[in-house]
Structure formats: structure tokens, C-alpha cells
Design an enzyme around this catalytic site. Structure first.
Site, PDB file in Angstrom:
ATOM      1  N   TYR A 143      51.004  41.311  39.057  1.00  0.00           N
ATOM      2  CA  TYR A 143      51.744  40.584  40.073  1.00  0.00           C
ATOM      3  C   TYR A 143      53.240  40.911  40.067  1.00  0.00           C
ATOM      4  O   TYR A 143      53.747  41.538  39.179  1.00  0.00           O
ATOM      5  CB  TYR A 143      51.526  39.078  39.886  1.00  0.00           C
ATOM      6  CG  TYR A 143      50.305  38.603  40.659  1.00  0.00           C
ATOM      7  CD1 TYR A 143      49.039  39.023  40.295  1.00  0.00           C
ATOM      8  CD2 TYR A 143      50.441  37.768  41.760  1.00  0.00           C
ATOM      9  CE1 TYR A 143      47.921  38.606  41.001  1.00  0.00           C
ATOM     10  CE2 TYR A 143      49.330  37.338  42.464  1.00  0.00           C
ATOM     11  CZ  TYR A 143      48.072  37.771  42.087  1.00  0.00           C
ATOM     12  OH  TYR A 143      46.971  37.356  42.791  1.00  0.00           O
ATOM     13  N   LYS A 200      38.570  43.742  31.130  1.00  0.00           N
ATOM     14  CA  LYS A 200      37.939  45.021  31.479  1.00  0.00           C
ATOM     15  C   LYS A 200      38.277  45.995  30.352  1.00  0.00           C
ATOM     16  O   LYS A 200      38.942  47.022  30.555  1.00  0.00           O
ATOM     17  CB  LYS A 200      38.480  45.481  32.854  1.00  0.00           C
ATOM     18  CG  LYS A 200      37.747  46.660  33.453  1.00  0.00           C
ATOM     19  CD  LYS A 200      36.312  46.344  33.896  1.00  0.00           C
ATOM     20  CE  LYS A 200      35.623  47.593  34.415  1.00  0.00           C
ATOM     21  NZ  LYS A 200      34.169  47.387  34.648  1.00  0.00           N
ATOM     22  N   ASP A 232      33.360  42.403  35.704  1.00  0.00           N
ATOM     23  CA  ASP A 232      32.300  42.638  36.691  1.00  0.00           C
ATOM     24  C   ASP A 232      31.058  41.810  36.352  1.00  0.00           C
ATOM     25  O   ASP A 232      30.419  41.223  37.228  1.00  0.00           O
ATOM     26  CB  ASP A 232      31.972  44.139  36.827  1.00  0.00           C
ATOM     27  CG  ASP A 232      31.848  44.867  35.506  1.00  0.00           C
ATOM     28  OD1 ASP A 232      32.108  44.257  34.450  1.00  0.00           O
ATOM     29  OD2 ASP A 232      31.486  46.059  35.518  1.00  0.00           O
ATOM     30  N   ASP A 256      42.696  35.410  39.953  1.00  0.00           N
ATOM     31  CA  ASP A 256      42.871  35.178  41.391  1.00  0.00           C
ATOM     32  C   ASP A 256      41.557  35.438  42.120  1.00  0.00           C
ATOM     33  O   ASP A 256      41.099  34.633  42.930  1.00  0.00           O
ATOM     34  CB  ASP A 256      43.971  36.107  41.924  1.00  0.00           C
ATOM     35  CG  ASP A 256      44.205  35.899  43.414  1.00  0.00           C
ATOM     36  OD1 ASP A 256      44.271  34.734  43.844  1.00  0.00           O
ATOM     37  OD2 ASP A 256      44.304  36.902  44.139  1.00  0.00           O
ATOM     38  N   ASP A 260      38.407  32.447  43.669  1.00  0.00           N
ATOM     39  CA  ASP A 260      37.950  32.351  45.067  1.00  0.00           C
ATOM     40  C   ASP A 260      36.424  32.449  45.115  1.00  0.00           C
ATOM     41  O   ASP A 260      35.763  31.745  45.870  1.00  0.00           O
ATOM     42  CB  ASP A 260      38.559  33.468  45.929  1.00  0.00           C
ATOM     43  CG  ASP A 260      39.908  33.086  46.524  1.00  0.00           C
ATOM     44  OD1 ASP A 260      40.628  32.294  45.892  1.00  0.00           O
ATOM     45  OD2 ASP A 260      40.234  33.586  47.622  1.00  0.00           O
TER      46      ASP A 260
HETATM   47  C1  IPM Z   1      46.754  32.029  44.785  1.00  0.00           C
HETATM   48  C2  IPM Z   1      47.203  32.840  45.971  1.00  0.00           C
HETATM   49  C3  IPM Z   1      48.456  33.635  45.602  1.00  0.00           C
HETATM   50  C4  IPM Z   1      48.096  34.536  44.441  1.00  0.00           C
HETATM   51  C5  IPM Z   1      49.048  34.435  46.789  1.00  0.00           C
HETATM   52  C6  IPM Z   1      49.473  33.524  47.908  1.00  0.00           C
HETATM   53  C7  IPM Z   1      50.183  35.315  46.379  1.00  0.00           C
HETATM   54  O1  IPM Z   1      46.179  33.668  46.423  1.00  0.00           O
HETATM   55  O2  IPM Z   1      47.531  31.183  44.321  1.00  0.00           O
HETATM   56  O3  IPM Z   1      45.628  32.224  44.331  1.00  0.00           O
HETATM   57  O4  IPM Z   1      47.544  35.615  44.639  1.00  0.00           O
HETATM   58  O5  IPM Z   1      48.361  34.140  43.294  1.00  0.00           O
HETATM   59 MN    MN Z   2      44.299  33.426  45.360  1.00  0.00          MN
END
Ligand code: IPM
Ligand code: MN
Length: 376
Positions: A143, A200, A232, A256, A260
Site C-alpha cells: 500500500y 504466500k 490461495d 483487503d 471482501d
Molecule cells: C478497505 C478499502 C481501502 C483499502 C481502499 C478504499 C483504499 O478497500 O478499507 O478495504 O484498500 O484498504
Molecule cells: Mn477493501
């Protein structure tokens, strides 16, 4: 009466709508339990760039630094065509907060609500029993991007004799790994005592160092059963057997992506809260930043359809971790479950036989369940 100061950064897109519901919940908690919360609202992200020329102003940063906690909504982004030449990016607000306040441990609990098992795209029999928490490293790794490129951590597109070359740097110091791994082991010790460290290591040097640190820290936690897992394989097991996980600790980008994915177990990314914890102690906890993990969703902004649950549950985490108000946090979490059990759903988690409600109405039902739970 204990007094607590919270800086509120609703941000962009659906951020202000969901944050409004989280604030209603906090004010209800103050009322019911007799607390005094001082709230300061400020701009961040695209709205701050438009009004103040920066993603987050110095004044706002210093206000956050003096608060017990920061409640955050969502950050917008520029279209890719405008990003390249931009001097200021909205995401910088988040990165600045994460970096300056050393929010290295990002907690993302994934606890599917029983009433929603059928709304998940994953079969209910796989979702049943899942109750896990991610500890995502948040202060380092890949990041920080092109506006933060440094000689020891380049992140840029270079023009070379071979044409354009893009470079990002995945760099971790031993100390950066150790502090997040320790935090994760400590959390595992308070839960079911199981930790999965995700990396990884068959490809990346940073993962090889990560494993070494995990093995060293594990020796200090004989009560925790732990394993290494490749990222993975983890992505696969999150769908195939999510109930096998308790605490998952991993580096920034893996965390990250996997969170999700894991959010789908609960049926919608709108359901997941997060706590970003750093190092400064408050009077009763740790200074932290709290935000739902979803983005600013500009396509549905301003329509009163966004799911406020992730934001409301983030407020619960704020009560628990920064203000030390465990009973109040649990009351909010119960209120969310009750509102869902009563059949109220925003469209993202809608099922036949349940009532579709908007952002505000969902918030109202949570507040009502909170008040009702307090009366009982
Ligand atoms: C999260 C978001 C952020 C990240 C973005 C908005 C930069 O996706 O907090 O998960 O990738 O950390
Ligand atoms: Mn995110």
C-alpha cells in the site's frame, strides 16, 4: 459521567447516509446508558478535496489525534483517467490516518447473522457455524502507492529504454510483522484459541520473514493452536469450510482481498464493520478508527438504499475498543440481530418474505430494538 470525544468523518458517496445511522445509535446509547459523547464532524476524501483542496486537512488530523476515536464512513475514488495525473487522491485521507496514527491492526469480524444464512451466495450449510475475525496488517506492505513513493519503497511508473515499467514494493520490517502478529495471538487467546497465519511463502520473501516471526511469537502463546496457510488455499477454504477459521492474520493486500470475499458469507459487504487499532491508549481503551469495509458506492449514493449495518456495527466496535464500553457494544450488536430477526432488510440482503426498508428505516428499527432491549 465519563466524557468521550469522537471525530466523525462521513466521507463520500453513501458514507454520510450510513454514518448518520451509526450516529443515531451512538446518541441512543449515550441516552440510555448515561454517557456524554462529544462529536465533531469534518470532511474527508472527495468532499474535502472539493472544499479544502486536500483529502484531509491538518486541522482535521489534529482533531482526530485528540479524540478517543474516529468514526469513518467511506472514501470515494477518482475515475482511472483522472487518477494518473492527480496531485491529490481521496484515498490519501485514509492512508494518512492509517499511517500517521499507526493503525497497524485492522479487525474485521465475519459473523453471519443466523437469519441471513439463506441470503448468502454461499450455501447455508457451508455458512452455518462460521464465526471468524480477520486481523489485517494495515500500516505497511504494497500500500501507499505512487504519491508516497520513496527511494527504499518505490511505487511508480518509469520510462526506461525498454518502455514503461511499473513498480510497487512489498516491504515489511520484522517489527511491523511482529506487532500485528502479537495482536492476533492475543485476540485468539480470548476466542476459541485458534489462529491461521496467511501468506504466500512459496513465492514471496516478505512471507518467509512473516512465517519466521509467527513461529517465534507462537512460542509465547502455548495456549493457541496455530497454522500457516497459503493465501490461495485460504481463499478456497473460506468458501469450502469457513467454520474451520477463528482468527486469521495476514498482510495488508491479502487482507483487503480476503475480507471482501469472506463478507459474502454474511450475504453482503454492507454487513461488515472494522476497527483499526494503533498504539495510543485512551482513558478506557485504544485510540482507533472505525469504518464499514464497503466503499462509497457512488452508484447508489443519495438513494436511501445503502445497508447501514456495517457502519452501526463499527460504532459498536468503537464503544468496545476505544471507550471500553463492552455492555453497550453488546447491546448494539444484539439490536442489529433483532432488527434483522424481525424481518427488516435493506435491498442488498433482501429475501422473499422479508420487508425491504431503506437506510434510514433500517437505522430506526435498530435504534428501536436498542431501546426495547434496554427496557427489558
Ligand atoms: C478497505 C478499502 C481501502 C483499502 C481502499 C478504499 C483504499 O478497500 O478499507 O478495504 O484498500 O484498504
Ligand atoms: Mn477493501
Amino acid at each position: 459521567m465519563a466524557q468521550h470525544t469522537i471525530t466523525v468523518l462521513p466521507g463520500d458517496g453513501v458514507g454520510p447516509e450510513v454514518t448518520e445511522q451509526a450516529l443515531d445509535v451512538l446518541l441512543t446509547v449515550a441516552d440510555l446508558f448515561g454517557h456524554d459523547f462529544t462529536l465533531h464532524s469534518r470532511l474527508a476524501g472527495l468532499t474535502a478535496i472539493a472544499a479544502e483542496g486536500v483529502a484531509i486537512s491538518e486541522e482535521t488530523m489534529s482533531l482526530c489525534g485528540k479524540s478517543d476515536a474516529v468514526l469513518f464512513g467511506a472514501i470515494g475514488s477518482l475515475p482511472p483517467s483522472e487518477r494518473r495525473d492527480a496531485r491529490v487522491l481521496p484515498e490519501q485521507a485514509l492512508f494518512r490516518l492509517r499511517k500517521d496514527f499507526q493503525f497497524f491492526a485492522n479487525l474485521r469480524p465475519i459473523r453471519p447473522v443466523p437469519g441471513l444464512h439463506h441470503a448468502s451466495p454461499v450455501k447455508p450449510e457451508y455458512v452455518a457455524g462460521a464465526d471468524l475475525i480477520f486481523v489485517r496488517e494495515l500500516s505497511a506492505g504494497l500500500y501507499y502507492g505512487h504519491l508516497d513513493s520513496t527511494p527504499d519503497k518505490p511505487s511508480e511508473i518509469r520510462t526506461t529504454e525498454h518502455g514503461l515499467v511499473a513498480i510497487d514494493t512489498l516491504r515489511y520490517t520484522e517489527q511491523e510483522i511482529e506487532r500485528v502478529v502479537r495482536a492476533a495471538f492475543d485476540i485468539a487467546a480470548t476466542r476459541r484459541g485458534t489462529l491461521t497465519s496467511v501468506d504466500k511463502a512459496n513465492v514471496l520473501s516478505s512471507s518467509i520473514l512473516w512465517r519466521r516471526v509467527v513461529e517465534r511469537v507462537a512460542a509465547d502463546h502455548p495456549g493457541v493452536t496455530w497454522e500457516h496457510m497459503l493465501v490461495d488455499a485460504c481463499a478456497m477454504y473460506l468458501l469450502r469450510d469457513p467454520a474451520r477459521f477463528d482468527v486469521i492474520v495476514t498482510e495488508n493486500l491479502f487482507g483487503d482481498i480476503l475480507t471482501d470475499e469472506a463478507a459474502m458469507l454474511t450475504s453482503s459487504i454492507g454487513m461488515i464493520p472494522s476497527a483499526s487499532l494503533g498504539v495510543r491508549r485512551t482513558s478506557a481503551g485504544i485510540f482507533g478508527l472505525y469504518e464499514p469495509i464497503h466503499g462509497s458506492a457512488p452508484d447508489i449514493a443519495g438513494q436511501d438504499v445503502a445497508n447501514p449495518v456495517g457502519a452501526v456495527l463499527s460504532a459498536a466496535l468503537l464503544l468496545r475498543h476505544s471507550l471500553g464500553l463492552t455492555r453497550e457494544a453488546e447491546a448494539v450488536e444484539r439490536a442489529v440481530e433483532e432488527a434483522i430477526a424481525e424481518g427488516y432488510r435493506t435491498v442488498d440482503v433482501q429475501e422473499p418474505g422479508t420487508k425491504a426498508v431503506g437506510t434510514r428505516e433500517m437505522g430506526k428499527h435498530i435504534v428501536a430494538a436498542l431501546a426495547e432491549g434496554h427496557r427489558r
